[in-house]
Design a protein around this motif. Structure first.
Motif, PDB file in Angstrom:
ATOM      1  N   THR A  56     -20.728 -18.918   6.533  1.00  0.00           N
ATOM      2  CA  THR A  56     -21.469 -17.938   5.716  1.00  0.00           C
ATOM      3  C   THR A  56     -20.438 -17.189   4.876  1.00  0.00           C
ATOM      4  O   THR A  56     -20.185 -16.009   5.096  1.00  0.00           O
ATOM      5  N   GLN A  57     -19.867 -17.904   3.910  1.00  0.00           N
ATOM      6  CA  GLN A  57     -18.730 -17.359   3.181  1.00  0.00           C
ATOM      7  C   GLN A  57     -19.069 -16.076   2.424  1.00  0.00           C
ATOM      8  O   GLN A  57     -18.204 -15.222   2.232  1.00  0.00           O
ATOM      9  N   TRP A  58     -20.310 -15.933   2.006  1.00  0.00           N
ATOM     10  CA  TRP A  58     -20.742 -14.737   1.283  1.00  0.00           C
ATOM     11  C   TRP A  58     -20.674 -13.490   2.177  1.00  0.00           C
ATOM     12  O   TRP A  58     -20.668 -12.374   1.689  1.00  0.00           O
ATOM     13  N   ASP A  59     -20.608 -13.698   3.488  1.00  0.00           N
ATOM     14  CA  ASP A  59     -20.547 -12.584   4.428  1.00  0.00           C
ATOM     15  C   ASP A  59     -19.132 -12.352   4.942  1.00  0.00           C
ATOM     16  O   ASP A  59     -18.920 -11.552   5.849  1.00  0.00           O
ATOM     17  N   SER A  60     -18.150 -13.053   4.379  1.00  0.00           N
ATOM     18  CA  SER A  60     -16.764 -12.803   4.777  1.00  0.00           C
ATOM     19  C   SER A  60     -16.399 -11.349   4.490  1.00  0.00           C
ATOM     20  O   SER A  60     -16.855 -10.762   3.503  1.00  0.00           O
ATOM     21  N   ARG A  61     -15.571 -10.780   5.368  1.00  0.00           N
ATOM     22  CA  ARG A  61     -15.264  -9.355   5.287  1.00  0.00           C
ATOM     23  C   ARG A  61     -13.797  -9.136   4.918  1.00  0.00           C
ATOM     24  O   ARG A  61     -13.039 -10.082   4.720  1.00  0.00           O
ATOM     25  N   TYR A  62     -13.417  -7.859   4.894  1.00  0.00           N
ATOM     26  CA  TYR A  62     -12.051  -7.481   4.528  1.00  0.00           C
ATOM     27  C   TYR A  62     -11.470  -6.567   5.596  1.00  0.00           C
ATOM     28  O   TYR A  62     -12.168  -5.731   6.156  1.00  0.00           O
ATOM     29  N   LEU A  63     -10.199  -6.752   5.848  1.00  0.00           N
ATOM     30  CA  LEU A  63      -9.478  -5.836   6.720  1.00  0.00           C
ATOM     31  C   LEU A  63      -8.364  -5.210   5.901  1.00  0.00           C
ATOM     32  O   LEU A  63      -7.350  -5.860   5.601  1.00  0.00           O
ATOM     33  N   TRP A  64      -8.614  -3.966   5.471  1.00  0.00           N
ATOM     34  CA  TRP A  64      -7.594  -3.187   4.787  1.00  0.00           C
ATOM     35  C   TRP A  64      -7.165  -2.074   5.733  1.00  0.00           C
ATOM     36  O   TRP A  64      -8.007  -1.326   6.245  1.00  0.00           O
ATOM     37  N   MET A  65      -5.851  -1.966   5.978  1.00  0.00           N
ATOM     38  CA  MET A  65      -5.336  -0.903   6.838  1.00  0.00           C
ATOM     39  C   MET A  65      -3.947  -0.489   6.371  1.00  0.00           C
ATOM     40  O   MET A  65      -3.134  -1.339   5.997  1.00  0.00           O
ATOM     41  N   PRO A  66      -3.629   0.822   6.422  1.00  0.00           N
ATOM     42  CA  PRO A  66      -2.259   1.261   6.183  1.00  0.00           C
ATOM     43  C   PRO A  66      -1.372   0.738   7.316  1.00  0.00           C
ATOM     44  O   PRO A  66      -1.770   0.792   8.486  1.00  0.00           O
ATOM     45  N   ILE A  67      -0.211   0.215   6.980  1.00  0.00           N
ATOM     46  CA  ILE A  67       0.681  -0.301   8.008  1.00  0.00           C
ATOM     47  C   ILE A  67       1.774   0.707   8.312  1.00  0.00           C
ATOM     48  O   ILE A  67       2.135   1.537   7.471  1.00  0.00           O
ATOM     49  N   GLU A  68       2.284   0.635   9.521  1.00  0.00           N
ATOM     50  CA  GLU A  68       3.450   1.421   9.912  1.00  0.00           C
ATOM     51  C   GLU A  68       4.681   0.598   9.530  1.00  0.00           C
ATOM     52  O   GLU A  68       4.855  -0.519  10.008  1.00  0.00           O
ATOM     53  N   ILE A  69       5.489   1.149   8.642  1.00  0.00           N
ATOM     54  CA  ILE A  69       6.581   0.364   8.068  1.00  0.00           C
ATOM     55  C   ILE A  69       7.814   1.234   7.878  1.00  0.00           C
ATOM     56  O   ILE A  69       7.716   2.421   7.559  1.00  0.00           O
ATOM     57  N   GLY A  70       8.984   0.644   8.074  1.00  0.00           N
ATOM     58  CA  GLY A  70      10.241   1.331   7.832  1.00  0.00           C
ATOM     59  C   GLY A  70      11.310   0.904   8.815  1.00  0.00           C
ATOM     60  O   GLY A  70      11.020   0.460   9.938  1.00  0.00           O
ATOM     61  N   ASP A  71      12.568   0.982   8.381  1.00  0.00           N
ATOM     62  CA  ASP A  71      13.726   0.658   9.221  1.00  0.00           C
ATOM     63  C   ASP A  71      13.629  -0.746   9.803  1.00  0.00           C
ATOM     64  O   ASP A  71      14.019  -0.993  10.954  1.00  0.00           O
ATOM     65  N   GLY A  72      13.093  -1.678   9.019  1.00  0.00           N
ATOM     66  CA  GLY A  72      13.026  -3.062   9.449  1.00  0.00           C
ATOM     67  C   GLY A  72      11.862  -3.404  10.355  1.00  0.00           C
ATOM     68  O   GLY A  72      11.760  -4.540  10.836  1.00  0.00           O
ATOM     69  N   LYS A  73      10.968  -2.444  10.580  1.00  0.00           N
ATOM     70  CA  LYS A  73       9.816  -2.683  11.441  1.00  0.00           C
ATOM     71  C   LYS A  73       8.524  -2.581  10.639  1.00  0.00           C
ATOM     72  O   LYS A  73       8.412  -1.776   9.714  1.00  0.00           O
ATOM     73  N   LEU A  74       7.560  -3.410  10.993  1.00  0.00           N
ATOM     74  CA  LEU A  74       6.251  -3.404  10.341  1.00  0.00           C
ATOM     75  C   LEU A  74       5.201  -3.641  11.424  1.00  0.00           C
ATOM     76  O   LEU A  74       5.337  -4.566  12.228  1.00  0.00           O
ATOM     77  N   TRP A  75       4.164  -2.812  11.428  1.00  0.00           N
ATOM     78  CA  TRP A  75       3.139  -2.914  12.464  1.00  0.00           C
ATOM     79  C   TRP A  75       1.773  -2.585  11.878  1.00  0.00           C
ATOM     80  O   TRP A  75       1.637  -1.633  11.110  1.00  0.00           O
ATOM     81  N   LEU A  76       0.794  -3.402  12.229  1.00  0.00           N
ATOM     82  CA  LEU A  76      -0.587  -3.192  11.798  1.00  0.00           C
ATOM     83  C   LEU A  76      -1.348  -2.504  12.923  1.00  0.00           C
ATOM     84  O   LEU A  76      -1.581  -3.107  13.973  1.00  0.00           O
ATOM     85  N   PRO A  77      -1.737  -1.227  12.746  1.00  0.00           N
ATOM     86  CA  PRO A  77      -2.479  -0.527  13.798  1.00  0.00           C
ATOM     87  C   PRO A  77      -3.869  -1.127  13.998  1.00  0.00           C
ATOM     88  O   PRO A  77      -4.391  -1.845  13.137  1.00  0.00           O
ATOM     89  N   GLN A  78      -4.462  -0.804  15.118  1.00  0.00           N
ATOM     90  CA  GLN A  78      -5.831  -1.249  15.366  1.00  0.00           C
ATOM     91  C   GLN A  78      -6.758  -0.684  14.291  1.00  0.00           C
ATOM     92  O   GLN A  78      -6.698   0.501  13.977  1.00  0.00           O
ATOM     93  N   PRO A  79      -7.601  -1.526  13.681  1.00  0.00           N
ATOM     94  CA  PRO A  79      -8.447  -1.069  12.573  1.00  0.00           C
ATOM     95  C   PRO A  79      -9.403   0.062  12.970  1.00  0.00           C
ATOM     96  O   PRO A  79      -9.994   0.029  14.050  1.00  0.00           O
ATOM     97  N   ARG A  80      -9.505   1.034  12.065  1.00  0.00           N
ATOM     98  CA  ARG A  80     -10.470   2.130  12.212  1.00  0.00           C
ATOM     99  C   ARG A  80     -10.700   2.723  10.833  1.00  0.00           C
ATOM    100  O   ARG A  80      -9.902   2.515   9.909  1.00  0.00           O
ATOM    101  N   PRO A  81     -11.789   3.479  10.652  1.00  0.00           N
ATOM    102  CA  PRO A  81     -12.075   4.051   9.330  1.00  0.00           C
ATOM    103  C   PRO A  81     -10.940   4.953   8.845  1.00  0.00           C
ATOM    104  O   PRO A  81     -10.365   5.711   9.625  1.00  0.00           O
ATOM    105  N   TRP A  82     -10.657   4.852   7.533  1.00  0.00           N
ATOM    106  CA  TRP A  82      -9.562   5.615   6.958  1.00  0.00           C
ATOM    107  C   TRP A  82      -9.799   5.803   5.471  1.00  0.00           C
ATOM    108  O   TRP A  82     -10.678   5.192   4.876  1.00  0.00           O
ATOM    109  N   LYS A  83      -8.979   6.638   4.863  1.00  0.00           N
ATOM    110  CA  LYS A  83      -8.991   6.808   3.410  1.00  0.00           C
ATOM    111  C   LYS A  83      -7.613   7.245   2.959  1.00  0.00           C
ATOM    112  O   LYS A  83      -6.803   7.733   3.751  1.00  0.00           O
ATOM    113  N   VAL A  84      -7.358   7.051   1.685  1.00  0.00           N
ATOM    114  CA  VAL A  84      -6.068   7.419   1.115  1.00  0.00           C
ATOM    115  C   VAL A  84      -6.285   8.240  -0.150  1.00  0.00           C
ATOM    116  O   VAL A  84      -7.215   7.985  -0.921  1.00  0.00           O
ATOM    117  N   ASP A  85      -5.460   9.231  -0.338  1.00  0.00           N
ATOM    118  CA  ASP A  85      -5.417   9.973  -1.594  1.00  0.00           C
ATOM    119  C   ASP A  85      -4.403   9.243  -2.475  1.00  0.00           C
ATOM    120  O   ASP A  85      -3.194   9.294  -2.220  1.00  0.00           O
TER     121      ASP A  85
END
Length: 324
Positions: A286-315
């Motif tokens: 059901t390709q028309w129902d494919s979704r998106y996972l957008w999340m701010p990542i924790e990044i810096g000093d050679g490390k990158l981590w994707l937190p568990q998805p939850r509602p968010w917003k950015v200014d």
């Protein structure tokens, strides 16, 4: 009485659909300003002035099966998106036959030629062609016109990604199945690939790169088709490498929370620089129902981590993120 009740019931849903959204909800239906689920799969973002343009594969139901479509949405806050139309409606450009493939659109803006240049993965049904297609437009919201297709620097190219460095240099990322994924500069007019900068010898697709804190971070996913897998990242001081060992960006048992990378979007705000992991949650049946996972990542000093998805917003002005 019945007449007025009918008008009220008809207008109320329209008002609900036009309400402004306050949060991004990863993995959920993401309605545009008309209330329709956004159809911009495998996509990329191009910022023009204060407006973000989101291009992706149009997968809604009822499309002409002989054509392939690229959609475009516009936003100033990365939360509320206006559908600008299907900016590319492409008939089989190279006589590829039934079930030909047109995927992962990425758009670059060339300041010198004032052209918007779209790159796509173009293929036949068996994925043996392995080429990029190039289309151009005078405006960010189309329409785009097909120009040509080719194998970049003679190499196979399937999944593609885009990266624009802090100095404005554009790069194409492309998966060369026998060897790994390659990073290459574009020609002056952006209509071709100029030279290879690096071959990362990992068999990965969904390639994405970001420059942050003096390091380059590259993300990719394993070759498991539609099925999700643990996406991984590596770092390097230079795009040319050498690149570090690849590590998981999330707990491996989550398989990147069911998603596959498509872009890392850097937001340089007045107070903070935020990097957003953009990924697709594919639903092949059901390709028309494919979704998106957008999340701010924790990044810096050679490390990158994707937190568990939850509602968010950015200014987008300050770069600051809030979670619900």
């Amino acid at each position: 009485m019945k007449k007025y009740l009918f008008v009220f019931c008809f207008v109320l849903p329209l008002l609900a659909l036009s309400q402004k959204q306050e949060w991004i909800h990863p993995g959920e239906i993401w309605p545009d300003q008309d209330g329709n689920h956004i159809q911009a799969h495998g996509g990329g973002i191009t910022k023009v002035g204060k407006t973000y343009y989101w291009y992706g594969e149009e997968r809604r139901q009822g499309l002409d099966s002989n054509k392939r479509y690229v959609s475009c949405y516009a936003s100033r806050d990365l939360i509320n998106w206006k559908f600008k139309g299907d900016v590319l409606q492409l008939s089989d450009p190279e006589n590829l036959g039934r079930r030909w493939v047109c995927e992962r659109p990425k758009v670059f803006y060339n300041k010198k030629t004032k052209k918007y240049v779209m790159y796509l993965h173009l293929d036949n049904s068996t994925y043996k062609l392995a080429r990029v297609a190039v289309c151009t437009s005078d405006k960010p919201d189309g329409n785009f016109t097909y120009v040509k297709s080719f194998r970049p620097l003679g190499h196979e190219s399937r999944d593609i990604g885009q990266f624009i460095d802090d100095d404005g240099t554009p790069y194409l990322i492309f998966e060369d199945r026998p060897f790994g994924f390659r990073i290459a500069t574009l020609t002056e007019d952006y209509l071709g690939v100029d030279k290879e900068v690096c071959l990362i010898p990992m068999h990965m697709e969904g390639g994405a790169v970001v420059h942050y804190g003096g390091l380059y971070y590259a993300i990719g996913s394993a070759l498991t088709g539609w099925d999700p897998n643990p996406n991984k990242y590596a770092t390097a001081v230079s795009l040319a490498g050498p690149w570090s060992e690849f590590k998981d960006i999330a707990p491996p048992e989550t398989k990147t929370y069911g998603s596959q990378s498509t872009l890392m979007l850097k937001i340089d705000g007045r107070k903070k620089t935020t990097v957003v992991f953009m990924a697709d949650i594919w639903k092949p049946r059901t390709q028309w129902d494919s979704r998106y996972l957008w999340m701010p990542i924790e990044i810096g000093d050679g490390k990158l981590w994707l937190p568990q998805p939850r509602p968010w917003k950015v200014d987008v002005k300050s770069g600051e993120v809030k979670f619900k």
